[in-house]
Design an enzyme around this catalytic site. Structure first.
Site, PDB file in Angstrom:
ATOM      1  N   LYS A  76       0.852  -1.189   0.000  1.00 39.35           N
ATOM      2  CA  LYS A  76       0.000   0.000   0.000  1.00 39.35           C
ATOM      3  C   LYS A  76       0.889   1.242   0.000  1.00 39.35           C
ATOM      4  O   LYS A  76       2.010   1.215   0.525  1.00 39.35           O
ATOM      5  CB  LYS A  76      -0.887  -0.045   1.262  1.00 39.35           C
ATOM      6  N   SER A 151      -9.721   1.887   3.115  1.00 37.36           N
ATOM      7  CA  SER A 151      -8.816   2.639   2.287  1.00 37.36           C
ATOM      8  C   SER A 151      -7.835   1.800   1.458  1.00 37.36           C
ATOM      9  O   SER A 151      -7.255   2.318   0.510  1.00 37.36           O
ATOM     10  CB  SER A 151      -8.011   3.581   3.183  1.00 37.36           C
ATOM     11  N   SER A 175     -10.019  -0.815   7.042  1.00 34.00           N
ATOM     12  CA  SER A 175      -9.418  -0.524   5.743  1.00 34.00           C
ATOM     13  C   SER A 175      -8.779  -1.709   5.028  1.00 34.00           C
ATOM     14  O   SER A 175      -8.431  -1.601   3.855  1.00 34.00           O
ATOM     15  CB  SER A 175      -8.377   0.588   5.887  1.00 34.00           C
TER      16      SER A 175
END
Lengths: 477, 97, 470
Positions: A76, A151, A175
């Protein structure tokens, strides 16, 4: 060799046994990333990935052994990989080049991983749809008109679309789990402190964790073993070594005590996820588990509690992005105050600003006790309530989301309805306990729904056993 | 339960603390959204936590880091991402001291 | 004219004597090239996390124990949030609700000053303000250096007392090995809160604060200036505004600093990256046992056990290096009175002349020298000469002993005296006729010393001269 259906574990084995080279595997996944560029899951494919794969091939030929030897991995965009951009999907850090490796990156590199790229996310991990990225929305891997969740939307989408065998996400309020659910993959938020946060750009320090997103449960257990272990760089990491979670997968859940929360029975009524949730209970009961009705009376307060603690910490954590040391400096600033105000106002997106403002509200004098301190006390109360659950149950279950992935743009104008996306996932961030989301059931458009399995601190092994059992046997229902 | 209201002055004070600025149009849409959020978090303000104690996560003095020096990063690495540097330092427009 | 009482409270920051910084492993070192003692943590890079230095906590406990503070069994670290370029993270890690030390006191000659607390925090970086073209430069080498902040109650009532307090505090910290307090390097800085109230009133006046005073002299001047300014304002019917004022040492006055009101809302909250520190009673006891003797304890030993005067004891304990030196000499030569005489005259005079604090003879050598005198192996005069040669040329005491050692005494000395008297009949005559025979007598003793290269037993030589001149 057909890489498409190969699991992470099988891929690692194949590379180790030199049935396929790291180079070929990496090349394959990079091509998949390029083929799926329209999903906008990957922000950057590292230009040295193939070169690193070659180096790994040599090392493997020379006897190197590591759990991820030669295996391509996606991270990420808020995880630091030295020499590579880590932008947190923010304009503000668009050109920020990491000056050191995150502990999780070090652990993966030590295990032989080839990190091939970074995945899109909501800016600074604030959001539930990846629509808050400064670099464009990511699309759901299964339905391009829908969000991938967030997210860690880029990470979940990348795994679901076959762009990588595993991707790292971070989970502050759901997330990892919510996008995993929306894309039909497996994601875990480990016990708070199980994985070092060093080198992961902080959003809400006291509740967030890094975790793996994979195609199946065993891969996930395999990957978490690589990521786990205390770190001297992170006081909040637990001072214990990693452990082999795969050993705890036994293929049996007979006699397992599964808690269902009274509060959830009410909360799911009329929701799209209601049937899947009830099916899960039935499935577990039919397979020898003992369903125990239990309760976390303040369950519903976890959400507002989160929206006090997380913004408070975020406000402070994001102060360092000020246009002085590394983030983009406004061209319009004439003095130091203007550097701060203009750089931040130009650099941060709307949602980030909203949360910074909210954080300052709950921390500012006159409100601190009523909000922040109260939220911390509530957090303690919730932990006490969960303790009574774990006195009676090995695990408890929750839906991951209220329904299947929503349409792009559907919730953008309404922050509170976006926040309520996290209704079922936030609880375990507040508690610190581990929680996995695995695919379970389908929504009205045939898109996947998710089921969370939650255990007490450090009981990821129990979670993986239940999750794997469901994954292996669900088809037969 | 009455909804927490927020004034323009309050928002400006928060913006000041946040080192952020908003245009008037931004503020116009910001305030109602913010009030909705406050309505959500007010559930905490209004809930009962008894005589709730905060349990700090803690460790023992003896388990703390030993006072040993480790190598720092090279200066050029430290300054690498800075928008402006001079003489081995980060640089901002001259401030009044 | 209306009379006022002055009320003063101090906040003193001292950099702790550790090897590494408080939340990272960078060196805690002064005077390095800018931004070379820096790492992700102390520059506040994204993702970096603080890890607390055990020594820094122990030193604050140590400091607290020398001032009778209560040591908290749980210390918590908070973030103090504000934007300023010297603060890399936009928050300073400090302590608010549960500092390491609570209460305590420092005793001055005439009063005891109560302490509110001592806590541990991190120092900020350094700003160098250049020209308009260069701008302000930021160096984070000092960022993350451990600081203890000591806060007093408003018990101090004059600039003199404030300086006495600071002198005492500084002495304690240096003695305990907590801090070096190098004022010129900013190792000890002081914020001063001053208010005045009508004489005898128990209602405190509005106070002002002056920050970052880095010498005792500026503390003294700043307090006097500010107290007078406030009295003047009140006498003229004005009002004191609570504010932070800047002390301008060059012009000898304080100036109002207009600051935004929000800047004081620091939004403290517990740092979620750090765990609270549990301080078990046993650890405090262990640290207590490790404390060296403090100046007041040493003073009482010197006076009561060694029989030194208060004046002598004060001089010896003023400076830790000196009392350490004294103690070590006494350890090797157990005659404190004699050691004191030598240190107060021979050693300190030389230091005063050289304006350098360095004692250029090892405690061991000084002890040897005194032993030689005591054993009458060298004369006092020669011992002083030996000291000079060691001090100036770093000469070896054993070879000097060979040169100066051996006393001329007894029959040998007597025959030398006889010879000198026989060879100087004119002087003998002078002695008997002069108005000032003692002058001639001194000339004779000088001749004896010259002849014996100073090794003559001076007392005996005088006896012989007297006897033979009869």
């Amino acid at each position: 060799m057909n890489l498409k259906d190969l699991s992470l574990i099988d891929l690692a084995k194949a590379i180790k046994e030199r049935k396929i080279s790291s180079y070929d595997a990496t090349k394959y996944y990079i091509e998949k990333c390029k083929e799926n560029a329209h999903l906008n899951a990957i922000l950057e494919i590292y230009d040295d990935a193939l070169e690193n794969a070659k180096i790994m091939d040599e090392k493997i030929a020379n006897g190197f052994e590591g759990k991820l030897a030669g295996v391509p991995v996606v991270i990420k965009d808020n995880i630091l990989y030295k020499g590579k951009i880590a932008s947190c999907s923010s304009k503000f850090l668009e050109n920020y080049v990491a000056q050191y490796n995150a502990d999780v990156v070090t652990k993966m590199l030590d295990a032989g991983a080839v990190i091939i790229g970074r995945a899109n996310m909501d800016e600074f991990a604030m959001g539930s749809s990846t629509e808050n990225s400064a670099f464009g929305i990511t699309k759901n891997a299964l339905d391009e008109s829908r969000v991938p969740g967030g997210s860690s939307g880029g990470s979940a989408c990348a795994v679901a679309a076959g762009m990588c065998p595993v991707a790292l996400g971070t989970d502050t309020g759901g997330s990892i789990r919510q996008p995993s659910s929306y894309n039909g993959v497996v994601g875990i938020k480990p016990t708070y402190g199980r994985v070092s946060r060093y080198g992961v750009v902080a959003f809400a320090s006291s509740i967030e964790q890094v975790g793996p997103i994979t195609k199946n449960v065993k891969d996930n257990a395999y990957m978490l073993e690589v990521l786990s272990g205390g770190s001297e760089h992170d006081e909040t990491s637990l001072k214990m070594d990693s452990c082999n979670f795969l050993l705890q997968i036994k293929g049996d859940i007979k006699g397992l005590k599964v808690g269902v929360l009274k509060e959830i029975e009410d909360a799911v009524k009329g929701l799209e996820v209601e049937k899947a949730y009830n099916d899960a209970k039935e499935f577990l009961a039919n397979n020898g588990a003992q369903i125990i009705e239990t309760s976390i009376p303040d369950f519903k307060l976890a959400l507002p509690c989160y929206y006090i603690i997380a913004p408070a910490e975020a406000t402070s954590n994001l102060g360092r992005f000020d246009g002085v040391k590394y983030s983009k400096r406004s061209q319009n600033a004439k003095d130091v105050d203007e550097i701060y105000i203009k750089s931040r106002s130009e650099g941060f997106g709307k949602e980030v600003k909203r949360r910074i403002m909210l954080g300052n509200f709950v921390l500012s004098s006159g409100y601190f006790d009523a909000y922040y301190n109260k939220a911390k006390k509530l957090q303690q109360k919730l932990k006490n309530e969960a303790k009574t659950v774990f006195e009676k149950c090995d695990v408890f279950i929750l839906p991951t989301t209220t329904g299947e992935a929503f349409k792009i743009g559907e919730k953008m104008g309404d922050p509170v309805s976006m926040y309520k996306e996290d209704l079922f996932t936030i609880l375990t961030n507040i508690l610190g306990t581990p929680s996995i989301s695995i695919p379970f059931g389908k929504g009205k458009n045939g898109l996947p729904l998710g089921l969370q399995i939650i255990a007490d601190n450090l009981n990821e092994g129990v979670i993986y056993n239940v999750a794997d059992f469901i994954e292996q046997n669900l088809r037969e229902v | 339960m009455s909804k927490t209201k927020i004034t323009i002055e309050e928002v400006k004070r928060l913006a000041d603390l946040s080192a952020l600025e908003f245009t008037d149009e931004e503020l116009a849409s910001f305030i109602p959204e913010f009030e909705n959020i406050l309505h959500l978090v007010d559930e905490v303000k209004n809930c009962d936590v008894g005589d709730g104690q905060i349990d700090y996560p803690k460790h023992l003095l003896c388990s703390l880091r030993d006072d040993q020096v480790k190598e720092s990063l090279p200066q050029e690495e430290i300054l690498k991402n800075s928008p402006k540097t001079k003489k081995g330092s980060f640089c901002v427009p001259k401030m009044l001291d | 004219m209306q009379d006022f009482d002055i009320v003063i409270g101090l906040e003193v920051h001292s950099e702790l004597k550790t090897n590494s910084k408080v939340f990272c492993s960078c060196a805690n070192k002064f005077g390095q090239a800018p931004n070379t003692n820096c790492c992700p943590v102390c520059v506040g890079l994204p993702g970096a996390l603080p890890v607390l230095n055990k020594k820094a906590v122990e030193l604050v406990i140590k400091a607290g124990l020398t001032m009778d503070c209560e040591i908290n069994d749980l210390a918590v670290f908070e973030r103090k949030n504000y934007f300023y370029p010297d603060l890399a993270k936009a928050y300073q890690i400090s302590q608010l609700v549960r500092p390491i030390c609570i209460g305590g006191h420092i005793d001055l000659k005439d009063k005891s000053v109560r302490l509110n607390r001592i806590h541990l925090e991190e120092d900020a970086g350094k700003l160098v303000h250049g020209t308009q073209a260069i701008g302000t430069l930021i160096d984070y080498n000092r960022g993350g250096v451990p600081l203890m902040e000591l806060v007093t109650e408003p018990d101090i009532s004059s600039a003199e007392e404030a300086v006495e307090f600071l002198t005492n505090l500084r002495q304690k910290l240096i003695y305990a090995g907590v801090a070096e307090c190098k004022m010129e390097q900013g190792g000890m800085r002081c914020d001063v809160n001053v208010s005045v109230k009508p004489k005898g009133s128990d209602k405190l006046g509005q106070r002002t604060e002056m920050k970052n005073l880095n010498s005792f002299k500026s503390v003294f001047r700043a307090i006097n200036y500010e107290a007078n300014r406030q009295m003047e304002v009140l006498r003229n019917g004005g009002k004191i505004i609570q504010e932070t004022r800047k002390w301008d040492d060059n012009h000898g006055k304080s100036i109002s600093m207009r600051k935004k009101e929000t800047s004081s809302d620091y939004r403290y909250f517990p740092d979620p990256d750090l765990l609270a520190v549990e301080i078990p009673r046993e650890d405090v006891e262990t640290i207590k046992k490790s404390l060296p003797l403090m100046p007041d304890q040493l003073k009482s030993i010197y006076m009561n056990e060694y029989g030194l005067s208060e004046y002598e004891s004060d001089i010896l304990t003023k400076d830790k290096e000196l009392s350490d030196y004294f103690n070590e000499v006494v350890e090797h030569f157990n005659n404190p009175k004699e050691v004191t005489n030598w240190i107060l005259t021979e050693v300190l005079n030389r230091i005063k002349d050289e304006e350098s604090a360095e004692i250029k003879i090892s405690p061991c050598d000084l002890a040897k020298l005194l032993k030689l005198v005591e054993d009458k192996k060298v004369t006092r005069t020669n011992a002083k000469e030996m000291l000079t040669r060691i001090w100036e040329n770093d000469e070896n005491i054993s070879s000097l002993e060979k040169e100066y050692g051996g006393r001329v005494d007894g029959e040998e000395l007597k025959s030398i005296v006889e010879k000198i008297i026989a060879n100087n009949s004119k002087a003998v005559e002078d002695y008997h006729t002069s108005d000032t025979p003692e002058k001639v007598f001194r000339w004779f003793t000088g001749q004896v010393m010259k002849e014996t290269k100073g090794k003559a037993n001076a007392q005996k030589a005088e006896e012989y001269i007297k006897e033979l001149l009869k």
